[in-house]
Design a protein around this motif. Structure first.
Motif, PDB file in Angstrom:
ATOM      1  N   ALA A 446       0.868  -1.172   0.000  1.00  0.00           N
ATOM      2  CA  ALA A 446       0.000   0.000   0.000  1.00  0.00           C
ATOM      3  C   ALA A 446       0.908   1.226   0.000  1.00  0.00           C
ATOM      4  N   HIS A 447       0.309   2.398   0.004  1.00  0.00           N
ATOM      5  CA  HIS A 447       1.109   3.623   0.010  1.00  0.00           C
ATOM      6  C   HIS A 447       2.088   3.636   1.173  1.00  0.00           C
ATOM      7  N   ASP A 448       1.668   3.059   2.310  1.00  0.00           N
ATOM      8  CA  ASP A 448       2.460   3.050   3.535  1.00  0.00           C
ATOM      9  C   ASP A 448       3.309   1.784   3.555  1.00  0.00           C
ATOM     10  N   GLY A 449       4.577   1.905   3.184  1.00  0.00           N
ATOM     11  CA  GLY A 449       5.455   0.745   3.139  1.00  0.00           C
ATOM     12  C   GLY A 449       6.192   0.639   1.816  1.00  0.00           C
ATOM     13  N   PHE A 450       6.856  -0.495   1.618  1.00  0.00           N
ATOM     14  CA  PHE A 450       7.565  -0.747   0.377  1.00  0.00           C
ATOM     15  C   PHE A 450       6.596  -0.926  -0.784  1.00  0.00           C
ATOM     16  N   THR A 451       7.043  -0.541  -1.982  1.00  0.00           N
ATOM     17  CA  THR A 451       6.356  -0.970  -3.195  1.00  0.00           C
ATOM     18  C   THR A 451       6.689  -2.443  -3.425  1.00  0.00           C
ATOM     19  N   LEU A 452       5.996  -3.097  -4.344  1.00  0.00           N
ATOM     20  CA  LEU A 452       6.267  -4.506  -4.618  1.00  0.00           C
ATOM     21  C   LEU A 452       7.685  -4.684  -5.144  1.00  0.00           C
ATOM     22  N   TYR A 458      15.020  -4.933  -1.454  1.00  0.00           N
ATOM     23  CA  TYR A 458      15.660  -4.353  -0.267  1.00  0.00           C
ATOM     24  C   TYR A 458      15.374  -5.195   0.972  1.00  0.00           C
ATOM     25  N   ASN A 459      16.415  -5.387   1.785  1.00  0.00           N
ATOM     26  CA  ASN A 459      16.227  -6.004   3.095  1.00  0.00           C
ATOM     27  C   ASN A 459      15.913  -4.965   4.160  1.00  0.00           C
ATOM     28  N   ASN A 477       9.629  -5.413   7.407  1.00  0.00           N
ATOM     29  CA  ASN A 477       8.879  -5.382   6.160  1.00  0.00           C
ATOM     30  C   ASN A 477       8.717  -6.754   5.514  1.00  0.00           C
ATOM     31  N   PHE A 478       9.322  -7.788   6.107  1.00  0.00           N
ATOM     32  CA  PHE A 478       9.258  -9.150   5.552  1.00  0.00           C
ATOM     33  C   PHE A 478       9.667  -9.151   4.076  1.00  0.00           C
ATOM     34  N   SER A 479      10.693  -8.379   3.791  1.00  0.00           N
ATOM     35  CA  SER A 479      11.188  -8.273   2.418  1.00  0.00           C
ATOM     36  C   SER A 479      12.462  -9.089   2.266  1.00  0.00           C
ATOM     37  N   HIS A 480      12.945  -9.213   1.018  1.00  0.00           N
ATOM     38  CA  HIS A 480      14.176  -9.962   0.752  1.00  0.00           C
ATOM     39  C   HIS A 480      14.742  -9.471  -0.571  1.00  0.00           C
ATOM     40  N   ASN A 481      16.010  -9.091  -0.563  1.00  0.00           N
ATOM     41  CA  ASN A 481      16.598  -8.502  -1.770  1.00  0.00           C
ATOM     42  C   ASN A 481      17.144  -9.524  -2.746  1.00  0.00           C
ATOM     43  N   LEU A 482      17.110 -10.806  -2.401  1.00  0.00           N
ATOM     44  CA  LEU A 482      17.574 -11.909  -3.242  1.00  0.00           C
ATOM     45  C   LEU A 482      19.050 -11.801  -3.603  1.00  0.00           C
ATOM     46  N   GLY A 483      19.824 -11.152  -2.743  1.00  0.00           N
ATOM     47  CA  GLY A 483      21.269 -11.202  -2.919  1.00  0.00           C
ATOM     48  C   GLY A 483      21.994  -9.879  -2.968  1.00  0.00           C
ATOM     49  N   GLN A 527      10.565   2.982  -5.023  1.00  0.00           N
ATOM     50  CA  GLN A 527      10.819   4.210  -4.258  1.00  0.00           C
ATOM     51  C   GLN A 527      12.226   4.177  -3.657  1.00  0.00           C
ATOM     52  N   SER A 528      13.110   3.413  -4.284  1.00  0.00           N
ATOM     53  CA  SER A 528      14.511   3.311  -3.870  1.00  0.00           C
ATOM     54  C   SER A 528      14.647   2.906  -2.407  1.00  0.00           C
ATOM     55  N   GLY A 529      13.731   2.065  -1.958  1.00  0.00           N
ATOM     56  CA  GLY A 529      13.809   1.550  -0.606  1.00  0.00           C
ATOM     57  C   GLY A 529      13.191   2.433   0.449  1.00  0.00           C
ATOM     58  N   ASN A 530      12.560   3.529   0.068  1.00  0.00           N
ATOM     59  CA  ASN A 530      11.870   4.391   1.041  1.00  0.00           C
ATOM     60  C   ASN A 530      10.513   3.760   1.337  1.00  0.00           C
ATOM     61  N   ASN A 531      10.296   3.388   2.596  1.00  0.00           N
ATOM     62  CA  ASN A 531       9.023   2.734   2.940  1.00  0.00           C
ATOM     63  C   ASN A 531       8.096   3.662   3.707  1.00  0.00           C
ATOM     64  N   ASN A 532       8.372   4.964   3.651  1.00  0.00           N
ATOM     65  CA  ASN A 532       7.513   5.952   4.312  1.00  0.00           C
ATOM     66  C   ASN A 532       7.592   7.257   3.544  1.00  0.00           C
ATOM     67  N   ALA A 533       7.212   7.213   2.273  1.00  0.00           N
ATOM     68  CA  ALA A 533       7.412   8.354   1.372  1.00  0.00           C
ATOM     69  C   ALA A 533       6.315   9.406   1.499  1.00  0.00           C
ATOM     70  N   TYR A 534       5.820   9.615   2.718  1.00  0.00           N
ATOM     71  CA  TYR A 534       4.722  10.544   2.957  1.00  0.00           C
ATOM     72  C   TYR A 534       5.078  11.987   2.622  1.00  0.00           C
ATOM     73  N   CYS A 535       6.378  12.296   2.593  1.00  0.00           N
ATOM     74  CA  CYS A 535       6.804  13.682   2.366  1.00  0.00           C
ATOM     75  C   CYS A 535       7.572  13.838   1.059  1.00  0.00           C
ATOM     76  N   GLN A 536       7.526  12.836   0.210  1.00  0.00           N
ATOM     77  CA  GLN A 536       8.303  12.851  -1.024  1.00  0.00           C
ATOM     78  C   GLN A 536       7.416  13.165  -2.228  1.00  0.00           C
TER      79      GLN A 536
END
Length: 693
Positions: A446-452, A458-459, A477-483, A527-536
């Motif tokens: 969603a808007h709040d957090g990482f994009t897909l 990004y880890n 964020n339960f994410s994984h950069n795959l290396g 969003q280059s790893g920004n997971n809170n882009a509320y001000c961007q």
């Protein structure tokens, strides 16, 4: 000025003049301020002459739409008792239908003397009018023609969460980017209809504040969760300062069969804590509009924004209900997503109550019960997490769905049981009180957090651009950069990332419930790893159409079309692996790779990485009549698997439709009893009817 009427609230043009009515329980006098056409000069101050109960009102003949105005409220300035009246401060009408712009930050906007001993207990005498926007009288009449609400059934809905500016600002063919008109332009409508979207959910589009701390850092309130006008469209999204632009946008979306949902923020306002500005509600009647602490100088802060609206007060509840009906009846929107909706269910100083006055008011309302209602089922107050606890007809954002899907495809052990629950509508949370499976709004992002794209790239979060030393935003964020952290030229990692995205997008569109896609995910927006882009409010958040991934976009389009072609995936009733009324057969089967039925010991095996699910038509599926249809799906986050497919009934055969390891695979019949499903993949088979001779 004559007496006028106490209803409706706000500024109402009747063809001869304007009636002004505003609520204040504790004011001793309310003054209407009129301004010149350019808004620069205050040309009149008129005390509202009548008070009916707690509504102050008056009528001025000869005024026309476009008249600019504001209020000043007189009364006690005793913050320790909850009163913050200061007639030196120009106040916005809570019912204003249009604002001319945004406040220009200056200490005069504060009701107290900034920097002096005593803080907010002091009293500031400077006039705030030079720094305040004006309210504008509007006649909201619009020629709707034959416009009708699409009224898409919940089970057929596919929601697309979008930002008015972010979606359009970098589109090469949108003539008015960043506006309501641009959002509903031909290129956007063509794109959304081709994708298969049925509803756009707009991030806050009611007038909101650009926070001072952001402005001073050279940043902007981009998302908009600081509302200061619950009836006014956000001025920056209006190209010609006409509210008809919003109405035109809605009409154009409706003409394309797309519903318009609004993200609304009725849990707090942009005025912040006791150290915030006096812009409207605080100056009109602080003690009524806000929930105050036992020490009335301070605010209850269940929202994390400094204040909380006092929904327990009947006039505040009335304002919210009037606002909702206005956007439906006058602006023709099709539903709402309620930010921090748990706050609206808090009663007094207690906790959440699904029978709170707000929910009761909505559930009995003949207008609001006809539109879609979506709750964000949490806030930061005690007991604020309430996923599954909202009464019908509310749907709810399902963060457990998001986290489970991310963890499963990341390869976390022991996640298969949770995956099974999420794929079938999260019945543990939602299958009660007659709620349908569509109550769960399933989301990957969603808007709040990482994009897909960032979930697989990004880890860690990378929020330095927000100016908060990277301390803001979710930590897990339960994410994984795959290396590799961030962008890479490694072709193998690039391929693995796209494959994981296909797995997640396929899972979303194969799940029971109501799917929601974040705008840009379908084309690889990062969003280059920004997971809170509320001000961007810049290229970080704006979708770069020139960098779209056409292959992943086509895969998403294919999955949406597949979901629509197989309504067994989006049924209203929950599937429970039990007999259904249609023909007495079971509707859901969980299987192991070898075709055996899952046993309890299998569910408890933390190493299990492959889940097979067979869905069959349920009792509320008129699409099929009495002809049984079935889908068999394999979700494999482990190594390559030999999968035993279910036995096909007479005159039927299984056909392989979806393969995330090979998205270009043609639909092929299955020969034999087994298939090989690749590692880290989703495979979907459909029971087809043999062609007649």
């Amino acid at each position: 000025m004559t007496a006028g009427r106490a209803a409706p609230l706000g500024a109402t043009f009747d063809g001869d003049g304007v009636n002004f009515a505003v609520f204040s329980e504790n004011a001793s006098r309310v003054t209407l301020c009129l301004f010149s056409k350019d808004g620069e000069t205050e040309v009149a101050r008129l005390d509202l002459p009548e008070r009916d109960g707690d509504v102050w009102h008056g009528y001025v003949s000869g005024l026309r739409p476009g008249t600019l105005y504001g209020y000043r409220a007189h009364g006690p300035y005793r913050p320790d008792e909850g009163h913050r009246f200061n007639p030196n401060k120009l106040l916005l009408d809570p019912y204003a239908k249009r604002l001319t712009g945004h406040p220009v930050w200056h200490d005069a906007l504060m009701g107290y003397r900034v920097g002096e001993r005593g803080g907010d207990l002091t009293f500031d005498t400077r006039d705030s009018a030079p720094f305040m926007p004006r309210c504008a009288v509007e006649d909201p009449t619009f020629s709707w023609g034959d416009d009708l609400h699409p009224r898409r059934p919940h089970k057929d809905s596919l929601i697309y969460e979008a930002h008015v500016k972010g979606l359009t600002m970098r589109h090469p063919d949108v003539a008015e980017p960043g506006t309501f008109l641009g959002l509903s332009s031909d290129p956007m409508l063509e794109y959304l209809t081709d994708l298969g979207i049925t509803a756009v959910e707009l991030l806050p589009s009611q007038a909101f504040l650009n926070d001072r701390f952001l402005v001073e850092k050279g940043l902007t309130n981009y998302w908009g969760y600081q509302t200061i006008g619950f009836f006014a469209p956000e001025p920056r999204y209006l190209d010609r300062a006409q509210i008809a632009e919003f109405q035109q946008m809605v009409a154009r979306f409706h003409s394309a069969g797309i519903e318009v949902l609004m993200d609304v923020v009725y849990n707090h306002t942009g005025e912040g804590s006791e150290l915030g500005p006096t812009l409207s509600f605080r100056g009109l009647d602080n003690k009524s509009y806000y929930r105050l602490s036992q020490d009335a100088r301070y605010y209850v802060n269940d929202t994390g924004t400094g204040n909380t609206l006092n929904v327990d007060h009947p006039m505040v509840l009335r304002m919210i209900m009037d606002s909702l009906r206005y956007w439906v009846e006058v602006m023709h929107v099709d539903g709402f997503r309620f930010d921090l909706c748990s706050t609206l269910g808090r009663v007094g100083s207690g906790g959440f109550d699904r029978g709170a006055s707000f929910f009761d008011a909505v559930r009995q309302d003949p207008v609001l019960t006809q539109v879609k209602l979506i709750a964000e089922p949490w806030d930061i107050g005690p007991g604020g997490y309430q996923l599954g606890a909202f009464p019908p007809p509310f749907m709810e954002w399902n963060d457990k769905y998001r986290d489970t899907l991310r963890r499963f495809w990341r390869g976390d052990p022991g996640t298969v049981p949770a995956l099974a629950d999420r794929l079938t509508g999260s019945a543990v949370q939602f299958d009660h009180s007659g709620r349908p499976a569509t109550s769960s709004v399933n989301l990957l992002t969603a808007h709040d957090g990482f994009t897909l794209e960032d979930v697989v790239s990004y880890n860690e979060k990378h929020n330095d651009a927000n100016g908060e030393q990277g301390k803001d935003g979710h930590g897990e964020n339960f994410s994984h950069n795959l290396g590799v952290e961030g962008p890479t030229r490694d072709k193998a990692i690039q391929a693995a990332r796209v494959r994981r995205k296909r797995n997640m997008m396929a899972s979303l569109l194969l799940s029971q419930g109501t799917p929601m896609i974040l705008a840009g995910d379908e084309m690889g927006h990062s969003q280059s790893g920004n997971n809170n882009a509320y001000c961007q409010d810049n290229e970080v958040s704006w979708i770069d159409w020139s960098a779209a991934d056409p292959e992943f976009l086509e895969f998403t389009r294919t999955m949406i079309a597949f979901r629509k072609a197989n309504p067994i995936l989006s049924q209203k009733l929950f599937l429970h692996a039990r007999e259904r009324a249609l023909d007495g057969k079971e509707d859901l089967f969980w299987r192991k790779a070898d075709g055996a039925t899952m046993r309890q010991s299998d569910w408890e095996d933390p190493s299990l990485a492959c889940l097979c699910c067979e869905l069959r038509t349920a009792s509320d599926s008129p699409d099929y009549g009495t002809s049984e249809m079935a889908v068999f799906a394999v979700f494999n986050t482990g190594p390559e698997q030999i999968i035993t497919v279910p036995e096909a009934s007479a005159g039927r055969y299984w056909a392989w439709h979806i393969d995330t390891a090979d998205p270009d695979r043609d639909v092929t019949p299955i020969e034999g009893a087994t298939v090989i499903v690749p590692d880290d993949a989703v495979a979907v088979f459909v029971l087809e009817r043999q062609a007649s001779a």
